[in-house]
Design a protein around this motif. Structure first.
Motif, mmCIF file in Angstrom:
data_model
loop_
_atom_site.group_PDB
_atom_site.id
_atom_site.type_symbol
_atom_site.label_atom_id
_atom_site.label_comp_id
_atom_site.label_asym_id
_atom_site.label_seq_id
_atom_site.Cartn_x
_atom_site.Cartn_y
_atom_site.Cartn_z
ATOM 1 N N ASN A 1 -23.392 19.621 77.575
ATOM 2 C CA ASN A 1 -23.268 21.001 78.304
ATOM 3 C C ASN A 1 -24.610 21.559 78.914
ATOM 4 O O ASN A 1 -24.550 21.913 80.064
ATOM 5 N N VAL A 2 -25.777 21.277 78.490
ATOM 6 C CA VAL A 2 -27.177 21.601 78.917
ATOM 7 C C VAL A 2 -27.204 20.620 80.179
ATOM 8 O O VAL A 2 -27.854 21.261 81.137
ATOM 9 N N MET B 1 -30.362 15.738 85.084
ATOM 10 C CA MET B 1 -31.064 14.630 84.328
ATOM 11 C C MET B 1 -32.146 15.158 83.375
ATOM 12 O O MET B 1 -32.290 14.722 82.176
ATOM 13 N N VAL B 2 -33.105 15.808 83.902
ATOM 14 C CA VAL B 2 -34.056 16.320 83.395
ATOM 15 C C VAL B 2 -33.695 17.141 82.308
ATOM 16 O O VAL B 2 -34.354 17.244 81.208
ATOM 17 N N LEU B 3 -32.855 17.946 82.589
ATOM 18 C CA LEU B 3 -32.086 19.160 81.536
ATOM 19 C C LEU B 3 -31.505 18.117 80.287
ATOM 20 O O LEU B 3 -31.927 18.666 79.367
ATOM 21 N N LEU B 4 -31.058 17.240 80.654
ATOM 22 C CA LEU B 4 -30.221 16.544 79.544
ATOM 23 C C LEU B 4 -31.417 15.702 78.721
ATOM 24 O O LEU B 4 -31.153 15.746 77.621
ATOM 25 N N LEU B 5 -32.243 15.038 79.477
ATOM 26 C CA LEU B 5 -33.467 14.247 78.645
ATOM 27 C C LEU B 5 -34.262 15.294 77.662
ATOM 28 O O LEU B 5 -34.590 15.223 76.456
ATOM 29 N N ALA B 6 -34.612 16.593 78.416
ATOM 30 C CA ALA B 6 -35.151 17.627 77.451
ATOM 31 C C ALA B 6 -34.555 17.950 76.556
ATOM 32 O O ALA B 6 -34.907 18.230 75.337
ATOM 33 N N ALA B 7 -33.079 18.249 76.541
ATOM 34 C CA ALA B 7 -32.199 18.668 75.444
ATOM 35 C C ALA B 7 -32.240 17.678 74.244
ATOM 36 O O ALA B 7 -32.090 18.012 73.162
ATOM 37 N N LYS C 1 -33.681 16.003 68.915
ATOM 38 C CA LYS C 1 -34.465 14.946 67.938
ATOM 39 C C LYS C 1 -35.602 15.789 67.154
ATOM 40 O O LYS C 1 -35.948 15.582 65.963
ATOM 41 N N LEU C 2 -36.371 16.583 67.714
ATOM 42 C CA LEU C 2 -37.479 17.118 67.421
ATOM 43 C C LEU C 2 -37.023 18.140 66.109
ATOM 44 O O LEU C 2 -37.957 18.530 65.248
ATOM 45 N N MET C 3 -35.779 18.507 66.290
ATOM 46 C CA MET C 3 -35.234 19.356 65.226
ATOM 47 C C MET C 3 -34.541 18.858 64.263
ATOM 48 O O MET C 3 -33.846 19.377 63.480
ATOM 49 N N GLY C 4 -34.532 17.561 64.161
ATOM 50 C CA GLY C 4 -34.069 16.745 63.306
ATOM 51 C C GLY C 4 -32.729 15.949 63.563
ATOM 52 O O GLY C 4 -32.228 15.377 62.678
ATOM 53 N N ASP D 1 -30.010 13.697 66.012
ATOM 54 C CA ASP D 1 -29.646 12.529 66.401
ATOM 55 C C ASP D 1 -29.963 12.122 67.764
ATOM 56 O O ASP D 1 -30.708 11.313 68.189
ATOM 57 N N GLY D 2 -29.394 13.234 68.548
ATOM 58 C CA GLY D 2 -29.313 13.037 69.891
ATOM 59 C C GLY D 2 -28.671 12.035 70.622
ATOM 60 O O GLY D 2 -27.642 11.542 69.860
ATOM 61 N N LEU D 3 -28.567 11.804 72.023
ATOM 62 C CA LEU D 3 -27.982 10.897 72.487
ATOM 63 C C LEU D 3 -28.525 9.485 72.844
ATOM 64 O O LEU D 3 -27.812 8.400 72.721
ATOM 65 N N PHE D 4 -29.927 9.168 72.687
ATOM 66 C CA PHE D 4 -30.664 8.067 73.019
ATOM 67 C C PHE D 4 -31.663 7.972 72.163
ATOM 68 O O PHE D 4 -32.101 8.715 71.493
ATOM 69 N N ARG D 5 -31.609 6.762 71.733
ATOM 70 C CA ARG D 5 -32.513 6.021 70.514
ATOM 71 C C ARG D 5 -33.582 6.041 71.185
ATOM 72 O O ARG D 5 -34.136 5.809 72.213
#
Length: 319
Positions: A242-243, A299-305, A310-313, A315-319
């Motif tokens: 969504n972000v 794209m920048v917003l997606l990568l930032a989110a 990940k910083l909050m623990g 999994d995120g979308l990208f490894r």
């Protein structure tokens, strides 16, 4: 020469890895065959049209076509960032979509939790069908319903007149435009979004609930201690997605619900692109430059989110 007993060399490892890959693909060839229609659609409608992005760096002339038009480099982007209307459209887009995201995002989760607590299967399916149905209505139909209900001679104002109360200009009021967007978005998309979270809930091991019941946990404690922690990865992924669409969400909704009276608060980036492309002197190069900028920001917003998750623990979308 390296003895064979010492192991295969790098090329041999590469051949072995590729051989295993092709073996696995051939083993599951029927499953991969099902992907072919989707891959064809993706290539035809998602990747091949990307060649048209070169218009952002050209001065488009219809008689010369996309490839024959003269190259102007970043000239179109200079005009974009000099346009004050563009800056206003970017700010308004972020403002509207961030508020919509904050308010509307929890509703599918809450609905999924409520539906999951229903023990009668027929009642659960009935409510799920009722809440999901609005998703299949186009925004043209939804806007028609809203206009019929909220216009001066609509259902709501007619009821106010019968009660002897003053009528309200719902559709022509700038302060009411954003609440109308939020309410219609909640009504239309909550049921559809809840399906994803219901699917995540259905995958939770039922032994956890049985153990909690033996320990005397209430239904509310089970929701907060078992259900929500288990669906948190799904919630994280949906929030990131969504972000990633903050700069491009809501064109159909805003375009159909806006009017001349609300033009100052409805000029989002997608509407701005539409107007400079079709309603003013047509400039496809300029509008393509704006669209490319919008996609890069998304794209920048997606990568930032994803990074924040990940910083909050998470999994995120990208490894």
């Amino acid at each position: 020469m390296k003895p064979a007993a010492l192991g295969p060399n790098k090329n041999a490892k590469g051949r072995t890895k590729n051989g295993n890959l092709f073996t696995e693909i051939w083993k599951h060839r029927m499953t991969y065959t099902l992907l072919i229609p989707g891959l064809i659609w993706l290539i035809l409608f998602a990747y091949l049209p990307m060649g048209g992005l070169s218009l952002a760096f050209k001065h488009y002339k219809a008689n010369m076509g996309i490839w024959g038009s003269p190259w102007v480099g970043l000239e179109n982007f200079k005009y974009v960032f000099r346009d004050p209307t563009f800056a206003q459209a970017v700010w308004r887009t972020l403002y509207i979509n961030i508020i919509k995201l904050i308010i509307t995002f929890p509703f599918p989760i809450l609905l999924a939790l409520l539906l999951n607590e229903l023990r009668m299967r027929k009642t659960k399916k009935l409510f799920q069908t009722i809440f999901t149905f609005p998703q299949f209505l186009s925004w043209i139909i939804v806007s028609g319903i809203v206009i019929n209900v909220l216009s001066y001679d609509g259902l709501l104002n007619s009821a106010l007149q019968l009660l002897g109360l003053p009528t309200i200009n719902f559709l022509g009021s700038e302060p009411m435009f954003l609440p109308m967007l939020i309410l219609t978005d909640i009504w239309k998309s909550t049921g559809w979004g809840a399906i994803i979270f219901l699917a995540a809930i259905s995958g939770i091991d039922q032994d956890q609930y049985e153990s909690a019941q033996i320990d005397g946990a209430s239904r509310m404690q089970q929701i907060f201690k078992i259900t929500l922690p288990n669906i948190l990865p799904t919630v994280t992924v949906m929030f990131i997605l969504n972000v990633g669409g903050l700069m491009s969400a809501g064109f159909d909704q805003i375009f159909n619900l806006a009017n001349a009276a609300t033009q100052n608060v409805s000029q989002v980036l997608d509407v701005y692109i539409y107007r400079i492309t079709f309603q003013s002197s047509t400039d496809f190069s300029f509008s393509t430059a704006v669209s490319l900028f919008r996609s890069l920001v998304n794209m920048v917003l997606l990568l930032a989110a994803d990074r924040v998750a990940k910083l909050m623990g998470g999994d995120g979308l990208f490894r």
